[in-house]
Design a protein around this motif. Sequence first.
Motif, PDB file in Angstrom:
ATOM      1  N   ASP A 103       3.353  -3.148  -6.102  1.00 52.68           N
ATOM      2  CA  ASP A 103       2.039  -2.836  -5.123  1.00 52.68           C
ATOM      3  C   ASP A 103       1.444  -1.405  -5.390  1.00 52.68           C
ATOM      4  N   PRO A 104       0.453  -1.179  -6.117  1.00 47.00           N
ATOM      5  CA  PRO A 104      -0.135   0.253  -6.355  1.00 47.00           C
ATOM      6  C   PRO A 104      -0.209   0.896  -5.391  1.00 47.00           C
ATOM      7  N   ILE A 105      -0.568   0.912  -4.079  1.00 41.26           N
ATOM      8  CA  ILE A 105      -0.818   1.619  -3.319  1.00 41.26           C
ATOM      9  C   ILE A 105       0.458   1.936  -2.137  1.00 41.26           C
ATOM     10  N   SER A 106       1.043   1.105  -1.902  1.00 40.85           N
ATOM     11  CA  SER A 106       2.312   1.246  -0.902  1.00 40.85           C
ATOM     12  C   SER A 106       3.679   1.185  -1.624  1.00 40.85           C
ATOM     13  N   GLY A 107       3.780   0.466  -2.874  1.00 39.09           N
ATOM     14  CA  GLY A 107       5.113   0.158  -3.462  1.00 39.09           C
ATOM     15  C   GLY A 107       5.887  -0.718  -2.742  1.00 39.09           C
ATOM     16  N   GLY A 108       5.067  -1.803  -1.956  1.00 39.04           N
ATOM     17  CA  GLY A 108       5.791  -2.808  -1.342  1.00 39.04           C
ATOM     18  C   GLY A 108       6.239  -2.399   0.107  1.00 39.04           C
ATOM     19  N   ARG A 109       5.860  -1.104   0.677  1.00 35.54           N
ATOM     20  CA  ARG A 109       6.349  -0.558   2.182  1.00 35.54           C
ATOM     21  C   ARG A 109       5.436  -1.260   3.250  1.00 35.54           C
ATOM     22  N   HIS A 110       4.265  -1.589   2.969  1.00 39.16           N
ATOM     23  CA  HIS A 110       3.558  -2.208   3.834  1.00 39.16           C
ATOM     24  C   HIS A 110       2.212  -2.819   3.353  1.00 39.16           C
ATOM     25  N   LYS A 111       1.613  -3.659   4.005  1.00 37.77           N
ATOM     26  CA  LYS A 111       0.307  -4.305   3.478  1.00 37.77           C
ATOM     27  C   LYS A 111      -0.893  -3.400   3.883  1.00 37.77           C
ATOM     28  N   VAL A 112      -1.323  -2.828   3.077  1.00 34.07           N
ATOM     29  CA  VAL A 112      -2.537  -1.692   3.591  1.00 34.07           C
ATOM     30  C   VAL A 112      -3.638  -1.641   2.468  1.00 34.07           C
ATOM     31  N   LEU A 113      -4.661  -1.458   2.871  1.00 38.47           N
ATOM     32  CA  LEU A 113      -5.989  -1.260   2.274  1.00 38.47           C
ATOM     33  C   LEU A 113      -5.856   0.005   1.471  1.00 38.47           C
ATOM     34  N   GLY A 114      -5.763   0.258   0.547  1.00 38.21           N
ATOM     35  CA  GLY A 114      -5.909   1.750  -0.105  1.00 38.21           C
ATOM     36  C   GLY A 114      -6.111   1.730  -1.509  1.00 38.21           C
ATOM     37  N   SER A 115      -6.403   3.021  -2.221  1.00 37.36           N
ATOM     38  CA  SER A 115      -6.463   3.215  -3.747  1.00 37.36           C
ATOM     39  C   SER A 115      -6.822   4.523  -3.986  1.00 37.36           C
ATOM     40  N   VAL A 116      -6.040   5.181  -4.717  1.00 37.90           N
ATOM     41  CA  VAL A 116      -6.340   6.447  -5.103  1.00 37.90           C
ATOM     42  C   VAL A 116      -7.730   6.484  -5.909  1.00 37.90           C
ATOM     43  N   PRO A 117      -7.736   5.803  -7.003  1.00 43.07           N
ATOM     44  CA  PRO A 117      -8.947   5.906  -7.828  1.00 43.07           C
ATOM     45  C   PRO A 117     -10.243   5.560  -7.175  1.00 43.07           C
ATOM     46  N   LEU A 118     -10.092   4.830  -5.956  1.00 47.20           N
ATOM     47  CA  LEU A 118     -11.137   4.272  -5.168  1.00 47.20           C
ATOM     48  C   LEU A 118     -11.500   5.166  -3.972  1.00 47.20           C
ATOM     49  N   TYR A 119     -10.711   6.508  -3.861  1.00 38.82           N
ATOM     50  CA  TYR A 119     -10.800   7.328  -2.634  1.00 38.82           C
ATOM     51  C   TYR A 119     -10.481   6.277  -1.413  1.00 38.82           C
ATOM     52  N   ILE A 120      -9.691   5.845  -1.160  1.00 40.14           N
ATOM     53  CA  ILE A 120      -9.308   4.961   0.065  1.00 40.14           C
ATOM     54  C   ILE A 120      -7.735   5.234   0.361  1.00 40.14           C
ATOM     55  N   PRO A 121      -7.661   6.383   1.089  1.00 36.59           N
ATOM     56  CA  PRO A 121      -6.245   6.421   1.565  1.00 36.59           C
ATOM     57  C   PRO A 121      -5.992   5.386   2.674  1.00 36.59           C
ATOM     58  N   PRO A 122      -4.525   4.865   2.425  1.00 38.80           N
ATOM     59  CA  PRO A 122      -4.245   3.822   3.541  1.00 38.80           C
ATOM     60  C   PRO A 122      -3.928   4.262   4.883  1.00 38.80           C
ATOM     61  N   GLN A 123      -4.297   3.174   5.483  1.00 36.15           N
ATOM     62  CA  GLN A 123      -4.339   3.356   7.194  1.00 36.15           C
ATOM     63  C   GLN A 123      -3.322   2.277   7.631  1.00 36.15           C
ATOM     64  N   THR A 124      -2.463   2.635   8.322  1.00 39.39           N
ATOM     65  CA  THR A 124      -1.210   1.571   8.565  1.00 39.39           C
ATOM     66  C   THR A 124      -1.385   0.775   9.942  1.00 39.39           C
ATOM     67  N   SER A 125      -2.191   1.236  10.642  1.00 42.00           N
ATOM     68  CA  SER A 125      -2.589   0.447  11.994  1.00 42.00           C
ATOM     69  C   SER A 125      -4.020   0.723  12.355  1.00 42.00           C
ATOM     70  N   THR A 126      -4.640   1.898  12.381  1.00 36.41           N
ATOM     71  CA  THR A 126      -6.054   2.250  12.732  1.00 36.41           C
ATOM     72  C   THR A 126      -6.330   1.561  14.080  1.00 36.41           C
ATOM     73  N   ILE A 127      -5.638   1.829  14.983  1.00 31.47           N
ATOM     74  CA  ILE A 127      -6.009   1.915  16.348  1.00 31.47           C
ATOM     75  C   ILE A 127      -6.558   3.041  16.995  1.00 31.47           C
ATOM     76  N   ALA A 128      -7.475   3.445  16.101  1.00 34.58           N
ATOM     77  CA  ALA A 128      -8.383   4.571  16.366  1.00 34.58           C
ATOM     78  C   ALA A 128      -7.651   6.117  15.905  1.00 34.58           C
ATOM     79  N   SER A 129      -6.375   5.911  15.423  1.00 30.01           N
ATOM     80  CA  SER A 129      -5.829   7.143  15.180  1.00 30.01           C
ATOM     81  C   SER A 129      -6.192   7.843  13.892  1.00 30.01           C
ATOM     82  N   HIS A 130      -7.141   7.077  12.983  1.00 28.47           N
ATOM     83  CA  HIS A 130      -7.674   7.574  11.813  1.00 28.47           C
ATOM     84  C   HIS A 130      -8.917   8.414  11.959  1.00 28.47           C
ATOM     85  N   LEU A 131      -9.525   8.193  13.119  1.00 30.69           N
ATOM     86  CA  LEU A 131     -10.894   8.720  13.201  1.00 30.69           C
ATOM     87  C   LEU A 131     -10.696  10.318  13.373  1.00 30.69           C
TER      88      LEU A 131
END
Length: 730
Positions: free
Chosen positions: A128-156
Motif C-alpha cells: 500500500d503506497p501510503i501506509s505500507g499496510g499499517r492502516h486503511k487511510v486516505l492519503g498520497s504524497v504526490p496528491l498532497y493528501i496527508p493520511p488521517q487515521t481517525s479524523t474525529i475533529a483532531s485534524h482541524l
Amino acid sequence: MELNRSKIVDENFKRRVLANDFPIPHSQTTPEQAGLDKNTYFELFDSQLVSRHLDLLARILREQQQGFYTIGSAGHEGNAAIAKAFRKTDISFLHYRSGAFVIQRAKYEPQIDMMYDQVLSLVASSEDPISGGRHKVLGSVPLYIPPQTSTIASHLPKALGCALSITLAKALKRDETQSTLPNDSVVLCSFGDASFNHSTAQGALNAATWIQQAQLPLSLLWICEDNGIGISVPTPAQWIQDKVSHQDIHYIACDGRNIADVYLAAKQAEVLARKKGQVVFLHFKTVRLLGHAGSDIEFQYHTLVEIEKAESDDPLLHTARVIIENQWLTPLEVIEAYENVRKALAERANLALKRPKLASKEAVMASIVPPKQNMNEFLSKDYIPPTSLLNMAQAINAALAEILLQYPQTLVFGEDVAKKGGVYHVTADLQARFGKIRVFDTLLDEQTILGCAIGLAHNGFIPIPEIQFLAYTHNAADQIRGEAATLSFFSNGQYTNPMVIRIAGLAYQKGFGGHFHNDNAIGFLREIPGLIIACPSTAKDAALMLKQCVKLAQAEQRVVVFLEPIALYMLKDYHAKGDNLALCHYPKQEEIFFGEIGLEGDIKSKRAIISYGNGMLLARQAAHILERNYQMTIKLIDCRWLAPLPVAALQTALSEIEEIIIVDECRQTGSLSEQLVTWIVENISPLPAIKRICAQDTFIPIGNAWQTILPNCQDIVETVLQLDSMKRSF
C-alpha cells in the motif's frame, strides 16, 4: 428484513436506473450553470462509481476475512466535485468518507492507479503506497493528501496551522523552494457533522476566526459533510447552519447529492479562499448509506422506513438522472459503466490479495522513526551570546535566540510568549529581536497550539511551540499522540512533522499553584512511540540540549518534547548561598548528543545515583553531604533523555556498579523509575542492589505539604547509608 444493505443499495441502483425511477432533485443547479461540460461530468461520475464499488468491495472482503476496514464513503460521493474544483497542490486533510475526492484528485496524476492502491490498503498489503499496510487511510504524497487515521475533529487544528504557514511564508518572503506548498495554495479540511461538535473542532473554528480578526489572511476551506447522523446520534436539521451562518465566516451551503451544485459552490469558495485569503465554511448536505461501517447494525437505531428513505436519495441516482435526461448516455450505458467499474476493481482485488503483508515486528515498527535528511545543521550567521553568568531560564532564552538566528525556518509561539516573554520570562525580548512573525502569541487553547505546530511543519517550518505548564498538555495529548507521533508511522515515513515542544513542568515549586503548576506526571508522554523527551538538569545542559533537539527536528524530522523543570529556572546555588554553582556561561561551541547521558561525581565509584531534572539537584546535594560527612563518593548519572531511554550509554555507565539508587520526582506508579528498574534487571549482570526514591502516588498540594510527598535530599542520604550498611553486614 434484509440486513445486508450494501447488496440492496447495489441492486437498487441498477433497477431504478433501468426503470428511469429517480429521486426528486433537492437543488436545480445544472451542469451548464456550474460550468461542467459533458466530459467533465462523466469524469466526476466515474469517480463516484469507483468510490461506491470500493465500499461494496470492502464489505465483500470483510465477509471473506480478507479485508479489515469497512467505513466507506457511500452517500458522500459528491465530494469528487470539490476535488475537481481545486488544484492538486491544495493540501487536503480529509474526512474518512472522502473516497471519491481521492479518486478524483488522482486523475491529476495518470500514472497513479488509485483503484489498485485503495484495494491494497483494504487488504492491508505492505505494498500500500501510503501506509505500507499499517492502516486503511486516505492519503498520497504526490496528491498532497496527508493520511488521517481517525479524523474525529483532531485534524482541524493542523489544517489551521497549515493555512497559517502559507500566510507566514508570504510574510517572511520565503522562496517557494523552502516550502512544501505553493504560496497561493488553499488548505482543505473535511469533517462530519458529528465531528463539528467536538471541542477540538470548535477550538479550531474559533481560532481561525480569531486569526482573521487580527487582519491576517487565511486561505482555508472547512468542508462539513453533513449526513445528519453521527454513528447513531442524529444531528438536528438546521444545527450546522444555525451555528455557523451567523459567525464572522463565509458560509456556503450546497447539495451534496448534486455534483453540479457542489462544484459551483466549491468554485465560489475557491475564489474567496485563494484570491481573497478568507476562511470559508462549505456546508455539504447529503445522506449516509450502508450505515457507519460494516459492523454497524443500523436497524438498532433507524427504522426500515428511515433507512430506505436515505437509500432512495442515493447521490449516484441523482447523477445518473442528469446524464440520462441530457441524453449523454442511455440507462443501459449507465449500467454498463457501473458494471465495468465493478469488473475493474475485481481484477485489481485478485492481484492485491496476492501481494505481501507486514510479517514481522521490525516491519511494523520501521516507520515509527522518520527517515533522516541530509541538511545543513547550522547556517553561517554568527551569534553573539551573553557574557554574564546565566541561570537556566536565561540559558534557554539565549539558546532560542541562537536557534532563531541560525534556523530561519524556526518559529516560537504559545500563550504569553511574545511581549510578556512567558510566565517565567524564558522568551523575553525574542519578539522584539526577531519580529512578530517568528515569535508570536496564541490564544489559550493547547489543542490549537499543538495542532498548528503540526500544520506549520507540513510546510517546511520547524515550530517551537510552548505549553505554559505540563498539566495543560493533558487536555491536548491527542495532538501529540494521535496526530504528530503517528504521521510517520501511518505514512510509511513519507510524511513528517518535525517540531520541538517546550513544556514547562515538574514539581518542587515550594507549594505554589498546587498540582496544576506542579505536575509531575509524564507517563502519558513517555508511552508515545517515536517521541523524544529531553529534560535538562543544569543551565548549561538546557542550552546545549535545546539546540540538539532542534537539530533532531531538522535533520531527523523528529517530534521532540523539551521538558523544562520550572523549579530550576532561577536557581543560582547548589550547596550554599552565593556558590553560584547552578549558573553557567553560555556554551556556544559544545554539544550534547541525543542519547548522551551526564556523568558527575566519582565516575569510578561502585555506587550510583540515576536521576534527571530536579532529582539531579537533590542527588548533587546528597552526594556533597555524603562526601563531606561520611567520606563516601558516588557516581551521578543524569539520564537527560527520558524517551527513548539512553540504554547504550547506561549499559556502559552501570557495567561495574554494585548499588543503584534511582531518584525520580514523578510518582511511584508510571514513573521513569519503573522502566529503569525493569531494564536494569533484564540487562545488567551481576544484578546490583537497587532502591527507588519516588514521589508518592498523589497529586501535589498547595502550601508546604508538598514536602511530605516528594523525594528530598535527606531521603537520598539515608538510602545510600542503608545500602552501605546492608552491604557491610554480609
